[in-house]
Design an enzyme around this catalytic site. Structure first.
Site, PDB file in Angstrom:
ATOM      1  N   ARG A 194       0.875  -1.172  -0.206  1.00  0.00           N
ATOM      2  CA  ARG A 194       0.021   0.012   0.099  1.00  0.00           C
ATOM      3  C   ARG A 194       0.967   1.250  -0.180  1.00  0.00           C
ATOM      4  O   ARG A 194       1.439   1.525   1.059  1.00  0.00           O
ATOM      5  CB  ARG A 194      -0.959  -0.002   1.277  1.00  0.00           C
ATOM      6  CG  ARG A 194      -1.712   1.433   1.251  1.00  0.00           C
ATOM      7  CD  ARG A 194      -3.129   1.077   2.344  1.00  0.00           C
ATOM      8  NE  ARG A 194      -2.534   1.140   3.599  1.00  0.00           N
ATOM      9  CZ  ARG A 194      -3.685   1.036   4.766  1.00  0.00           C
ATOM     10  NH1 ARG A 194      -4.848   1.355   4.265  1.00  0.00           N
ATOM     11  NH2 ARG A 194      -3.143   1.065   5.864  1.00  0.00           N
ATOM     12  N   ASP A 218      -3.817   2.993  13.821  1.00  0.00           N
ATOM     13  CA  ASP A 218      -2.971   3.847  12.691  1.00  0.00           C
ATOM     14  C   ASP A 218      -3.456   5.102  12.601  1.00  0.00           C
ATOM     15  O   ASP A 218      -4.172   5.744  13.393  1.00  0.00           O
ATOM     16  CB  ASP A 218      -2.887   2.855  11.353  1.00  0.00           C
ATOM     17  CG  ASP A 218      -4.048   2.855  10.772  1.00  0.00           C
ATOM     18  OD1 ASP A 218      -5.033   3.543  11.277  1.00  0.00           O
ATOM     19  OD2 ASP A 218      -4.332   2.187   9.855  1.00  0.00           O
TER      20      ASP A 218
END
Length: 540
Positions: A169, A453
């Site tokens: 990603r 996150d």
């Protein structure tokens, strides 16, 4: 007279890193420079379009499926490309940053896929950007190992056929990489992450029986998916691999993308692998886009918004139906629990919640789901094994029973829960703790037994902003105000100082994190992304 040679990429204000020459080769940097020249202007136009769309939502307080793409949705004949063998069974995916220890543990975890993350689980220090790429190269070359300096424990890769398939990603379109510039202009972080990884590993991965596979974050429209598709076409031609080798899974983590799922798959159809249903970023996007929409768009405490909320059910069921109609994988959300080594009862309760969540996703038709910790892999695996058996996926479940109207996706007021004072305190607590770690270069952070996150900090600060600007009155009678938020933040900062001790507090980034959280939570001008002002304060 020959044309002048194109300008080379310049590495700006960066301390040399060990073995960086293996990543920052002249050929790799030339490829990234070419991506920048060709595609950054289109990126810039699409970022401006985001602002225009947000202004339209502010004016209308609504969204709808696009009339101009109705023919794509109505055409039942098109499908995405068949999944390659390495991505056909995705029943459990583990996520995490690309430091050496995580790289080994994720590949060895027993999950089918590892989302190797340069985005929300990674603070984009130059060291994380470059050495993360090196970790992946070393893993593919089977020359990666790690010894924990504190415990002395050593980590090494299992046999090749036991390793997870990597889906990488890159950063979202809004982020720049200040350390790589062309003629004084920083290169988008997305093109740096994608370009370096693709250039070094595309052919290597093909030789391993896999391929360059990507998760695309923060996508807001099918036009942004079209840009990625054009990048893939160019990149495959540039390095000389067959068109269609790249596969991309798009995170449907913005409210606008939820209205364009079919169109996103259509734009990427030769390279599409699936869609993923996020949670915190999706809620963050709802707050961001409907922040002027009044009381009916005010979200309660983040932990009160589960995936069973009616508007979240509409989103996930539409995603499954859309993916399976078009032959793509539908990947479910994150189980973020971090098992405790000290409290078996905490684990028991949490594992039951994880199991219930994964059972629901498997029963709804998802083909796989995410976990944040290797100990959760067997729990999620059991949930999907029970439904899939020996089948690699359940794309044959078309979910034609699902019917979602445009208003269903934004029916926030279908929730009975309301914002609470404790919710404000939790948002301040978690936001402060996460930002402090991020400013020290850590993107995946264990907070209160959950792996958090950047999306966690985004929803935390967005909820504070929304509650204040909507004039929310909490259950204890207190009004959400900047003054109340400052009071809570001061109390939490003092509690953290007492908890960690004076030395750790002083050597950390606690005051800086407190100040930044208040800035993005209280400023009249809502920042599009917390990570933009945070990046200006990130050292390294």
């Amino acid at each position: 007279m020959s044309a002048p040679a194109p300008s080379p990429l310049a590495i700006v204000e960066a301390e040399p890193l060990p073995r960086q020459e293996e990543v920052l080769t002249d050929a790799a940097l030339a490829f990234v420079a070419e991506l920048h020249r060709r595609f950054t202007p289109r990126r810039d136009v699409l970022l401006a379009r985001r602002g225009e769309r947000r202004a339209e939502i502010a004016r209308t307080s609504t969204l709808d499926f696009l009339p101009e793409t109705a023919a794509i949705r109505a055409d039942d004949s098109w499908k995405v490309a068949p999944a390659p063998a390495a991505l056909n069974d995705r029943r459990v995916e583990i996520t995490g940053p690309t430091d050496r220890k995580m790289t080994i543990n994720a590949l060895n975890s027993g999950a089918k896929v590892w989302l190797a993350d340069f985005e929300d689980a990674s603070a984009p220090t130059w060291e994380n950007v470059v050495l993360g790429q090196l970790s992946l190269i070393d893993a593919y070359e089977r020359r990666i190992d790690f010894t924990d300096p504190r415990s002395g424990k050593s980590y090494a890769l299992k046999a090749a056929d036991e390793l997870a398939t990597v889906v990488m990603r890159p950063r979202g379109w809004h982020l720049q990489e200040r350390h790589l510039q062309l003629d004084g202009s920083p290169v988008p972080g997305a093109l740096v992450d994608f370009g370096l990884y693709f250039f070094h590993n595309a052919k290597r991965l093909i030789e391993l029986g896999k391929g360059p596979y990507f998760y695309l974050p923060k996508t807001e429209s099918h036009l942004e998916a079209r840009l990625w598709n054009d990048i893939f076409v160019f990149a495959q031609e540039y390095v000389g691999i067959p068109q269609g080798t790249v596969r991309a899974t798009v995170l449907i983590e913005t409210i606008t993308a939820a209205y364009e799922m079919e169109e996103i798959l259509y734009e990427l159809r030769d390279h599409a692998s699936g869609l993923n249903a996020g949670r915190w970023d999706y809620l963050f996007s709802i707050v961001k886009n409907f922040r002027d929409g009044g009381e009916k768009f005010v979200l309660p405490d983040r932990n009160a918004v589960t995936m069973t909320a009616p508007f979240m059910r509409a989103y996930t069921e539409l995603l499954v139906r859309t993916c399976h109609k078009r032959g793509a994988h539908a990947i479910g959300g994150m189980a973020a629990f971090i098992p405790s080594r000290r409290d078996a009862e905490v684990n028991k309760v949490a594992f039951e919640k994880v199991k219930a969540d994964k059972d629901r996703e498997a029963a709804d038709g998802f083909d796989g789901s995410w976990v944040a910790h290797p100990d959760l892999v067997p729990i999620a695996m059991a949930s999907f094994d029970a439904v899939l058996g020996s089948r690699p996926n359940q794309k044959d479940r078309l979910r034609e029973d699902v019917s979602v109207a445009p208003g269903d996706l934004i029916a926030i007021d279908s929730l009975d829960a309301k914002p609470t004072y404790e919710g404000l305190r939790n948002a301040v607590q978690v936001g402060t703790r996460y930002i402090e770690a991020w400013l020290r270069g850590l993107g995946a952070v264990a907070i209160f037994n959950l792996m958090e996150d950047a999306a966690t900090a985004e929803i935390s600060r967005s909820q504070i902003w929304q509650w204040i600007n909507a004039g929310v009155v909490f259950e204890n009678g207190e009004l959400a105000t900047p003054e109340l938020t400052r009071k809570v933040a001061a109390e939490e900062l003092a509690a953290i100082r007492a908890e960690v001790g004076e030395e750790a507090f002083t050597s950390g980034k606690w005051q800086q994190a407190h100040d930044l959280l208040l800035h993005v939570s209280l400023d009249a001008d809502y920042a599009d992304f917390l990570t933009l002002p945070a990046y200006e304060q990130l050292v390294g």
